[in-house]
Scaffold this motif. Structure first.
Motif, PDB file in Angstrom:
ATOM      1  N   ASP A  49      -4.507   0.099   0.752  1.00  0.00           N
ATOM      2  CA  ASP A  49      -3.519   0.364  -0.300  1.00  0.00           C
ATOM      3  C   ASP A  49      -2.798   1.685  -0.042  1.00  0.00           C
ATOM      4  N   TRP A  50      -3.552   2.712   0.352  1.00  0.00           N
ATOM      5  CA  TRP A  50      -2.989   4.028   0.652  1.00  0.00           C
ATOM      6  C   TRP A  50      -1.975   3.932   1.799  1.00  0.00           C
ATOM      7  N   ARG A  52      -0.301   1.239   2.713  1.00  0.00           N
ATOM      8  CA  ARG A  52       0.865   0.471   2.230  1.00  0.00           C
ATOM      9  C   ARG A  52       1.797   1.317   1.375  1.00  0.00           C
ATOM     10  N   ARG A  53       1.221   2.284   0.646  1.00  0.00           N
ATOM     11  CA  ARG A  53       2.038   3.189  -0.184  1.00  0.00           C
ATOM     12  C   ARG A  53       2.694   4.294   0.640  1.00  0.00           C
ATOM     13  N   GLY A  54       2.435   4.319   1.950  1.00  0.00           N
ATOM     14  CA  GLY A  54       3.066   5.308   2.812  1.00  0.00           C
ATOM     15  C   GLY A  54       2.244   6.566   3.022  1.00  0.00           C
ATOM     16  N   GLY A  55       0.981   6.539   2.676  1.00  0.00           N
ATOM     17  CA  GLY A  55       0.135   7.712   2.805  1.00  0.00           C
ATOM     18  C   GLY A  55      -0.014   8.211   4.221  1.00  0.00           C
TER      19      GLY A  55
END
Length: 63
Positions: A49-50, A52-55
């Protein structure tokens, strides 16, 4: 069924990066990780998830 906890080695393989990169991302980019004693442990779903959010994205170059 609960998701297994992964080691730094495991998450590095999962992401296709080095373990050093994983530790850098924890320190500098807020990668989701949980310290258990001296060890860092990860949930693949949180890390995915991180990402995918651009982390894990490189910072924008400022001109």
């Amino acid at each position: 069924m609960t998701e297994p906890w992964l080691s730094a080695d495991d998450i590095a393989v999962h992401l296709g990066v080095t373990k050093d990169t994983v530790y850098t991302w924890i320190a500098e980019k807020g990668m989701p990780a949980h310290k258990i004693g001296r060890l860092w442990k990860f949930q693949a779903s949180e890390v995915d998830d991180w990402v995918r959010r651009g982390g894990a994205a490189a910072p924008e170059a400022s001109e």
